[in-house]
Design a protein around this motif. Sequence first.
Motif, PDB file in Angstrom:
ATOM      1  N   ALA A 208      27.746 -68.014   7.514  1.00  0.00           N
ATOM      2  CA  ALA A 208      29.009 -67.934   6.772  1.00  0.00           C
ATOM      3  C   ALA A 208      29.725 -69.274   6.833  1.00  0.00           C
ATOM      4  N   GLY A 209      29.958 -69.864   5.659  1.00  0.00           N
ATOM      5  CA  GLY A 209      30.531 -71.199   5.609  1.00  0.00           C
ATOM      6  C   GLY A 209      29.473 -72.207   6.037  1.00  0.00           C
TER       7      GLY A 209
ATOM      8  N   LEU B 172      23.246 -76.613   8.917  1.00  0.00           N
ATOM      9  CA  LEU B 172      22.646 -76.751  10.243  1.00  0.00           C
ATOM     10  C   LEU B 172      22.286 -75.402  10.853  1.00  0.00           C
ATOM     11  N   VAL B 173      23.195 -74.428  10.793  1.00  0.00           N
ATOM     12  CA  VAL B 173      22.925 -73.111  11.392  1.00  0.00           C
ATOM     13  C   VAL B 173      21.835 -72.377  10.607  1.00  0.00           C
TER      14      VAL B 173
ATOM     15  N   ALA C 298      22.743 -68.140   3.057  1.00  0.00           N
ATOM     16  CA  ALA C 298      23.707 -69.213   3.282  1.00  0.00           C
ATOM     17  C   ALA C 298      24.873 -68.993   2.331  1.00  0.00           C
ATOM     18  N   GLN C 299      26.059 -68.786   2.900  1.00  0.00           N
ATOM     19  CA  GLN C 299      27.255 -68.491   2.098  1.00  0.00           C
ATOM     20  C   GLN C 299      28.240 -69.643   2.210  1.00  0.00           C
ATOM     21  N   ASP C 300      28.793 -70.029   1.088  1.00  0.00           N
ATOM     22  CA  ASP C 300      29.882 -71.005   1.066  1.00  0.00           C
ATOM     23  C   ASP C 300      30.598 -70.855  -0.270  1.00  0.00           C
ATOM     24  N   TYR C 301      31.889 -71.225  -0.273  1.00  0.00           N
ATOM     25  CA  TYR C 301      32.631 -71.184  -1.546  1.00  0.00           C
ATOM     26  C   TYR C 301      32.373 -72.430  -2.377  1.00  0.00           C
ATOM     27  N   ASP C 302      31.756 -73.442  -1.780  1.00  0.00           N
ATOM     28  CA  ASP C 302      31.532 -74.718  -2.443  1.00  0.00           C
ATOM     29  C   ASP C 302      30.069 -74.808  -2.893  1.00  0.00           C
TER      30      ASP C 302
ATOM     31  N   TRP D 134      24.586 -68.040  -1.610  1.00  0.00           N
ATOM     32  CA  TRP D 134      25.621 -67.108  -2.075  1.00  0.00           C
ATOM     33  C   TRP D 134      26.950 -67.836  -2.157  1.00  0.00           C
ATOM     34  N   GLU D 135      27.418 -68.062  -3.376  1.00  0.00           N
ATOM     35  CA  GLU D 135      28.717 -68.709  -3.588  1.00  0.00           C
ATOM     36  C   GLU D 135      29.807 -67.638  -3.575  1.00  0.00           C
ATOM     37  N   ALA D 136      30.598 -67.622  -2.529  1.00  0.00           N
ATOM     38  CA  ALA D 136      31.640 -66.604  -2.355  1.00  0.00           C
ATOM     39  C   ALA D 136      32.576 -67.054  -1.249  1.00  0.00           C
TER      40      ALA D 136
END
Length: 212
Positions: free
Chosen positions: A44-45, A50-51, A65-69, A95-97
Amino acid sequence: MDIDHWVAIGRDLESSPAVHRPSSFSALLAATMGDCEGKVVIDAGCGAGLVTLAALSAGAAHVVAQDYDPAALADTARNVERFIGPAARRRLSLWEADWSLLGPMRADLLAVNPPQRPSSLLPEVDPELRHLHAGGGQDGLDGMRLVLAHAGATRVRTTAAGVLKLADAEIPGWSEPLIVASADIPYDAAWRTIVPSLHDRVFVWEFERSKA
């Protein structure tokens, strides 16, 4: 648990100008991901990934892999292919969210290094990077609370600076957190007013969803 290994990889990751580069906090979280074999994991984020790299390297069945960007998602995909190859890339979804939308995504584990600088520290952050560190709130824990309020994963693993009072936090629907790992690591200069030495303990905590 080899933090230095993940610090070194973090330095080598490609990242777009506005994407969060891995910090020592991220490296500590990455170093705890060796138990991910066969699991579905949410990063998340994800930032530069790296994670995500750590979970895939440990044999995760699938990583989201989630990020809003969207730039962060592109960086993560590129870094996965570069460091561990196309086979690992096929076990990765992007996942863009934002974190308010985490609920429908089920996983064995969600890992997060949330923004956790208390709001009083934000004036010390470079204005061009401030958006990456906002969200901790007055006590630095609002980012973690947001994730836990919306996460659909069975377990949530989060970093927390040692000066934050995470052990005192009561989060409805989640067990009392357990310490997975800790280390004395360097802090960014923006922490100086509450961590004068810029070197202190950081913890990785894990919450498990309470059984009804």
